[in-house]
Design a protein around this motif. Structure first.
Motif, PDB file in Angstrom:
ATOM      1  N   GLU A   1      28.384  44.543 -20.792  1.00  0.00           N
ATOM      2  CA  GLU A   1      28.612  44.217 -19.377  1.00  0.00           C
ATOM      3  C   GLU A   1      27.459  43.383 -18.824  1.00  0.00           C
ATOM      4  O   GLU A   1      27.667  42.455 -18.035  1.00  0.00           O
ATOM      5  CB  GLU A   1      28.766  45.507 -18.561  1.00  0.00           C
ATOM      6  N   VAL A   2      26.250  43.696 -19.265  1.00  0.00           N
ATOM      7  CA  VAL A   2      25.099  42.887 -18.855  1.00  0.00           C
ATOM      8  C   VAL A   2      25.269  41.448 -19.347  1.00  0.00           C
ATOM      9  O   VAL A   2      25.002  40.490 -18.613  1.00  0.00           O
ATOM     10  CB  VAL A   2      23.790  43.495 -19.395  1.00  0.00           C
ATOM     11  N   ALA A   3      25.728  41.295 -20.583  1.00  0.00           N
ATOM     12  CA  ALA A   3      25.950  39.956 -21.126  1.00  0.00           C
ATOM     13  C   ALA A   3      27.004  39.200 -20.318  1.00  0.00           C
ATOM     14  O   ALA A   3      26.873  37.989 -20.076  1.00  0.00           O
ATOM     15  CB  ALA A   3      26.372  40.056 -22.591  1.00  0.00           C
ATOM     16  N   LEU A   4      28.050  39.902 -19.866  1.00  0.00           N
ATOM     17  CA  LEU A   4      29.077  39.262 -19.049  1.00  0.00           C
ATOM     18  C   LEU A   4      28.544  38.906 -17.664  1.00  0.00           C
ATOM     19  O   LEU A   4      28.953  37.891 -17.082  1.00  0.00           O
ATOM     20  CB  LEU A   4      30.299  40.174 -18.931  1.00  0.00           C
ATOM     21  N   MET A   5      27.638  39.704 -17.132  1.00  0.00           N
ATOM     22  CA  MET A   5      26.973  39.350 -15.869  1.00  0.00           C
ATOM     23  C   MET A   5      26.183  38.053 -16.044  1.00  0.00           C
ATOM     24  O   MET A   5      26.194  37.182 -15.166  1.00  0.00           O
ATOM     25  CB  MET A   5      26.029  40.479 -15.430  1.00  0.00           C
ATOM     26  N   ARG A   6      25.521  37.941 -17.188  1.00  0.00           N
ATOM     27  CA  ARG A   6      24.759  36.717 -17.477  1.00  0.00           C
ATOM     28  C   ARG A   6      25.701  35.519 -17.584  1.00  0.00           C
ATOM     29  O   ARG A   6      25.412  34.444 -17.040  1.00  0.00           O
ATOM     30  CB  ARG A   6      23.976  36.919 -18.784  1.00  0.00           C
TER      31      ARG A   6
END
Length: 425
Positions: A355-360
């Motif tokens: 999810e952090v990667a998708l936020m990025r």
């Protein structure tokens, strides 16, 4: 039909049931007290569950709060709580304590998952192993999350520190009406849980069972092809009734939402956080910033729809995901607080690092994306002095990564080691 004359739910009986459930999950036959667990102190793991002692040394430490990077760092954990964290020359390493060599690795605080459905002990353990050492439940069908929360207090390495939501406040309870005898009168309601009295009743039962937050909805589900996620099931007045009942118990509300009108009604009703929110508009985002309402977009769940074998769900995911990404970036640019949540359920726990990667990918700078699963999510959960950082007095929860997350946040998807309350897993 009214449920006003039904006697109030009994908290003493259900509390005993909750603790019994926790004991069963933990695999213990020891007698448990029926008194409520003590409030979680800074870094506390719970009554009767002291954390471990551990020194993590030699890695590169990232503090998400400040963005400070410390090479050749040392983190000292005693009793499950961080006692010191910093550069080797400035941090005393106590003798006789187990040392975990982190040379060549990055050290980050354990991640905070703001929307997950944990129904089993196996799912809870899997979430921890994938880096989520603290979490907020998005509801369960039969109060499993409350038992998981107690499991985490008894045996921290088996489950994330959890904020439990209990059962979903939704028009059609289905089999959830069997989750507690005090819910069964609601089965008489022809139109489901819609009246102010019925809405209050579900909230009250949740509070009696020990829920930390309340989960409700304003729109139908995106993950069911027969439902229209833009169709509204509760109006602002009904949502306000849920929020008011939760506030009387000192709790906040997270709200499943998709349509712009639904998002706006939820925010104006006073929810603490907006979940999913694909079509949230700029006017509502401005109101969220003004009120401090959090946005938990669950990009992982929407991206998952695009990969569905069902053509309706696949098209829904493909069309919603770019809209949601734009909403996430707009929220960030306006200063709306964001929290990372995967909406994992049904036995498949997605890594919160994804999810952090998708936020990025949505446009957030790497450090801000990391904050959505550390300091920002911790504030949403009321754990801002417990989770989200590795600093003195915080919980001894950490993850070790193979690479620099500021250069490539995808390394968060697969932590090489997880430390929960001072125990290396």
């Amino acid at each position: 039909m009214c449920v006003e004359n039904t006697p109030p739910p009994s908290s003493r009986l259900t509390r005993r049931g909750v603790l019994a459930g926790a004991a069963a999950l933990a695999g213990t036959t020891a007698a448990l007290s029926v008194t409520a667990p003590r409030a979680e102190a800074r870094g506390a793991t719970g009554p009767g569950a002291p954390g471990g002692d551990l020194v993590i040394e030699g890695g590169t430490l990232l503090d998400p709060a400040t963005g400070e990077v410390t090479e050749d760092a040392v983190v000292v954990i005693a009793g499950g709580v961080v006692r010191a964290a910093g550069a080797r020359g400035r941090t005393r390493i106590p003798g006789g304590t187990e040392v975990l060599d982190a040379h060549g690795k990055w050290i980050l605080p354990g991640l905070v998952e703001a929307h997950i459905h944990l129904n089993t002990a196996a799912e809870a353990r899997d979430a921890v192993l994938k880096g989520a050492t603290s979490a907020r439940s998005g509801s369960t069908t039969f109060y499993q999350d409350i038992a998981v929360r107690e499991l985490a207090r008894q045996v921290p390495h088996l489950a994330p520190r959890l904020r439990a939501a209990g059962v979903f406040v939704t028009p059609d309870l289905g089999d959830t009406v069997l989750a507690d005898p005090d819910l069964t009168p609601l089965a008489r309601l022809r139109d489901g849980v819609r009246s102010p009295e019925a809405l209050r009743r579900v909230v009250e039962v949740n509070l009696a069972r020990g829920a930390d937050v309340i989960k409700t909805r304003v729109n139908e589900r995106a993950g069911l092809p027969e439902q229209d996620p833009l169709a509204q099931v509760y109006d602002r007045e009904q949502l306000s009734a849920v929020v008011a009942a939760a506030r009387r118990g000192g709790k906040g509300v997270l709200c499943h939402s998709y349509s712009e009108q639904g998002c706006h009604d939820a925010v104006m009703a006073g929810v603490r956080s907006l979940e999913h929110g694909a079509f949230v508009g700029e006017h509502t985002l401005h109101e969220m910033r003004r009120r401090g309402t959090y946005f938990t977009p669950t990009l992982t769940a929407i991206a998952g729809l695009a990969e569905s074998s069902d053509p309706v769900l696949a098209e829904r995911g493909r069309s919603y995901l770019p809209v949601l990404r734009r909403a996430v970036l707009a929220a960030h640019e306006l200063g709306v607080p964001l929290a990372a949540g995967t909406d994992s359920s049904g036995g498949a726990v997605d890594p919160i690092g994804g999810e952090v990667a998708l936020m990025r990918e949505a446009g957030l700078p790497a450090l801000d994306a990391i904050r959505t699963a550390t300091t920002s999510a911790a504030r949403l959960l009321g754990l801002e002095r417990t989770a989200g950082r590795l600093a003195r007095g915080f919980a001894g929860d950490a993850i070790l990564l193979d690479g620099d997350p500021l250069a490539d946040v995808t390394v968060l998807k697969k932590p090489v080691r997880v430390i929960r309350a001072g125990t290396a897993l």
